[in-house]
Motif scaffolding. Structure first.
Motif, mmCIF file in Angstrom:
data_model
loop_
_atom_site.group_PDB
_atom_site.id
_atom_site.type_symbol
_atom_site.label_atom_id
_atom_site.label_comp_id
_atom_site.label_asym_id
_atom_site.label_seq_id
_atom_site.Cartn_x
_atom_site.Cartn_y
_atom_site.Cartn_z
ATOM 1 N N GLU A 144 -21.525 12.087 52.182
ATOM 2 C CA GLU A 144 -22.030 10.989 52.630
ATOM 3 C C GLU A 144 -21.025 10.013 52.393
ATOM 4 N N ASN A 145 -20.495 9.998 51.269
ATOM 5 C CA ASN A 145 -19.250 8.888 50.890
ATOM 6 C C ASN A 145 -17.980 9.230 52.011
ATOM 7 N N MET A 146 -17.811 10.517 52.252
ATOM 8 C CA MET A 146 -16.509 10.708 53.157
ATOM 9 C C MET A 146 -17.006 10.098 54.382
ATOM 10 N N TYR A 147 -18.094 10.590 54.862
ATOM 11 C CA TYR A 147 -18.483 9.886 56.341
ATOM 12 C C TYR A 147 -18.588 8.524 56.511
ATOM 13 N N ARG A 148 -18.962 7.836 55.314
ATOM 14 C CA ARG A 148 -18.863 6.347 55.681
ATOM 15 C C ARG A 148 -17.710 5.469 54.935
#
Length: 776
Positions: free
Chosen positions: A91-95
């Motif tokens: 999720e951190n990679m995505y955002r």
């Protein structure tokens, strides 16, 4: 208006909470334990003394989250930790592909506040423990200075994830600080005599370009680093944040009670470093730079380690021992630092990192106190020797263990057990299987779920990938490093491999067929056969033919020695020759990759690990991938194409490419890839679980480093689920996560489910690792 008469004294406002589990410590370990337990259905209070979650990974400290993947600098392939931690990192990679620590704060906070079963108490320090018996905690007391409130927290179970082990310490749990002697556990890397020196704390800073000259006047307490720090010439204007992890201090002090003293010394160093960069005249490129941020609290590495029923030791790591109760894994190096830290003399290494050949299991018995019967342990305080702690202490490994604690707490509440009871063989399998359902990877353990309706279904696919050729793209690249293409082995012959190397002049190419001595490892430490190929100037067409009689018996003997039935991957290895250029392919396929015998100084990888004395670690070569957009597969052709991407892999219980791809992969030519699950009679389907490929080889560092993409190129984004009437009953759009759960409001009655997926791109075919179906 409030008007209070004068009295002798007053007590602060007091609030009581009762829960099934109280987790003390809001770092990644405590957070993952709390959310895992809450999702499993029990009531949790998560209490932390900081204003944000994440501990050393938060914006207060800003250390990148790492574990077994080790900056892609070791031989641990597809080793990113699974479950909730993986969900957070993806999720951190995505955002947040640019790794802003403030954005990571919000992701962590969101995961907690979205869980209705969690009561979150920030800025709350636990200072007292009550016990109902000498070995049982009944409640803990905390105080929040921000709202002047005293909290009384009661539960049958407690988890200490506080870093320093405040709950265990106050409760009288057995603990250790310092290093054991070599004799105690037979650890060859341990000192000959026990000692009290520890790993120190680190403090980081960020700078930014202000677009105009910026003056800096150092505070009076700043050190003159040219006088105080022997390695002052290592400082420069380009490195900042946790790349300066070696700005470390405190190893000779009490790292619990001297933390404020240590912080002040590190502040003196940091402001002295900036004074040196800005005012020494040696860094004209720093003229427009200004300090943007300096850490307010240091990142702490080591203090107390608590004793459980099992103590992880060096041999567990190096020999990759398995335990009947493994619930997590590690893979970071044995990473010990000199006690003097940044003040160490020139010539003294800032760390000693010794890697194992692969990942190792961590047993459940290391995650609870041996003498406080309702106290779980999570994070760097788990039951491990000083040497083993040097590997298990890192955040991703710690968080992975925290997830195991959260699920263990749920089972203890459900079954009326204490933590030690759950370690009994008749219970531990339940814990392991529940963790595997969440996506938690446990080495050598597949998911075996009797409630999964897919186990009785007939599985068919619109297509299955057959690898015949990886098409060339781009210009040939000079062989600066030796390279190996990983290819999965089967019982069928490997056949000829056709390559087209380009030679700048007549030369010879050394080619070897290698495998790992253990099937789940990815260290090519056994050479099965080798060839020398003569090349002419220009483009060559070579047919590499490996006689099965030369390597099959050796491979069979190797696997039999380890009691392993699977064959694993073979490394088609081409040794470095800078007169030769190889062509690579843009095609990326789940379970296939190239590795290079290259250097990664960030993790003490210099191409080969060679201890100069017997310290109980192995000598071996490092073969590591390159980060995208590099790291492409070799362009090659196989005269015996292989089909190891069958739809039946969807129920083999493995969710990543361990010893084989373990995935269904569709043919790129299939315009509408789908798998169909069929039953002889109608089924009531309540829930569907899908597991996608989010590239478990990518370490996904959370701060400082930028990443080339925010969605993993292998991950299927769009999915449609159809029933036996060809009606769409569910859809997933724009997916980027590893595991997705579809829950139907009312059970769906059907004799079949069709799962339609889209190819992620024209060079990456659609893949699924796992499908599970559950009835009403």
């Amino acid at each position: 208006m409030i008007k209070a008469d004068a009295i002798e004294k007053r007590a602060p406002k007091s609030v009581m909470y009762n829960a099934d589990l109280v987790v003390v410590g809001g770092g990644l370990s405590g957070l993952c334990g709390a959310v895992t337990a809450a999702r499993a259905g029990i009531k949790v209070v998560l209490v932390t003394d900081r204003p944000v979650l994440g501990g050393n990974s938060s914006s207060e400290v800003r250390l990148w989250v790492l574990g077994a993947t080790s900056h892609m600098g070791n031989n641990n392939r597809w080793a990113r930790e699974g479950g909730l931690l993986d969900e957070l990192l993806v999720e951190n990679m995505y955002r947040n592909p640019d790794s802003n620590p403030l954005i990571f704060d919000t992701i962590l906070l969101e995961k907690v506040v979205n869980e209705p079963n969690i009561t979150l108490l920030l800025n709350t320090t636990v200072y007292e423990v009550e016990k109902s018996t000498p070995d049982t905690i009944s409640k803990v007391h905390g105080f929040c200075s921000q709202n002047s409130t005293h909290y009384e927290l009661s539960a049958p179970l407690f988890c200490d994830a506080s870093g320093d082990g405040i709950v265990g310490f106050l409760a009288g749990a057995a603990f250790r600080m310092g290093a054991e002697s070599r004799e105690e556990f037979g650890e060859k890397f341990a000192p000959s005599q026990e000692y009290g020196e520890l790993l120190g704390h680190s403090l980081y800073f960020y700078s930014k370009n202000a677009g105009k000259p910026i003056k800096f006047v150092a505070p009076s307490f700043a050190h003159d680093v040219t006088q105080k720090i022997p390695k002052f010439r290592s400082f420069n204007a380009n490195e900042f944040g946790c790349k300066l992890w070696w700005v470390e201090y405190g190893g000779r002090l009490d790292t619990v009670h001297d933390t404020e003293t240590i912080k002040w010394e590190l502040w003196k160093v940091i402001y002295g470093v900036w004074d040196y960069i800005k005012n020494s005249g040696k860094f004209p490129e720093a003229e427009n730079l200004t300090l943007e941020w300096v850490g307010q609290i240091p990142g702490k590495r080591e203090s107390r380690r608590f004793e459980g029923d099992y103590m992880l030791i060096q041999q567990d790591i190096v020999e990759q021992r398995t335990h009947y109760d493994d619930v997590a894994f590690g893979g970071w190096s044995i990473d010990l630092h000199p006690a003097d830290g940044v003040f160490a003399e020139i010539g003294q290494s800032s760390c000693n990192q010794w890697h194992s050949k692969g990942i190792y299991g961590i047993p459940y018995r290391s995650f609870y106190s041996r003498n406080i019967n309702n106290l779980f342990l999570a994070g760097r305080i788990i039951s491990a020797s000083h040497v083993a702690f040097a590997s298990s202490r890192v955040m991703a490994t710690s968080a992975h263990g925290g997830q195991a604690v959260g699920m263990a707490a749920k089972l203890c509440i459900e079954k009326g057990l204490l933590p030690r009871d759950l370690a009994q063989p008749q219970y531990i399998t339940s814990l392991q299987q529940e963790l595997l359902k969440t996506g938690q990877h446990i080495p050598h353990l597949p998911l075996r779920d009797d409630n999964d309706l897919l186990q009785t279904a007939t599985i068919s696919a619109s297509s299955e990938l057959v690898v015949e050729e990886l098409l060339p793209s781009g210009e040939p690249e000079t062989m600066v490093f030796s390279v190996a293409q990983l290819l999965p082995l089967s019982e069928s012959p490997l056949g000829k491999v056709i390559l087209h190397p380009y030679a700048d002049e007549p030369t010879e190419l050394q080619v070897e067929l290698r495998v790992s001595s253990k099937v789940n490892n990815h260290t090519p430490d056994v050479t099965l056969c080798q060839q020398t190929i003569s090349l002419q100037k220009g483009r060559n067409c070579i047919h590499l033919a490996f006689d099965e009689a030369d390597y099959r018996p050796q491979l069979a003997q190797l696997r039999a020695a380890q009691s392993e039935s699977a064959l694993g991957y073979v490394f088609l290895t081409i040794l470095k020759n800078e007169k030769v250029r190889l062509q690579y392919s843009d095609q990326r396929i789940t379970g296939l990759l190239t590795v290079f015998n290259q250097i990664n100084e960030a993790v003490s990888n210099y191409g080969k690990q060679e201890p100069t004395q017997d310290i109980g670690v192995d000598t071996f070569e490092f073969w590591c991938p390159q980060r995208r957009p590099a790291g492409k597969n070799l362009a090659l052709k196989l005269d015996s194409p292989f089909n190891l991407f069958q739809a039946n892999h969807l129920r083999n219980g493995l969710q990543r490419p361990t010893h084989q791809p373990n995935a269904w992969v569709a043919s790129p030519a299939d315009a509408h890839p789908a798998v169909q699950l069929s039953w002889d009679s109608p089924q009531q389907i309540r829930e569907l679980v899908l597991h996608f490929d989010t590239d478990f080889d990518h370490p996904m560092e959370t701060v400082l480093m930028s990443h080339p993409e925010n969605e993993m190129p292998f991950c299927v984004k769009n999915v449609r689920i159809l029933n036996d009437q060809k009606e769409v009953i569910a859809e997933i759009k724009d997916n980027h996560q590893s595991q997705r759960v579809i829950t139907f409001r009312e059970p769906i009655e059907t004799t079949s489910l069709t799962i339609q997926v889209e190819h992620p791109s024209n060079v990456v075919p659609a893949a699924l690792f796992e499908v599970r179906c559950y009835g009403s």
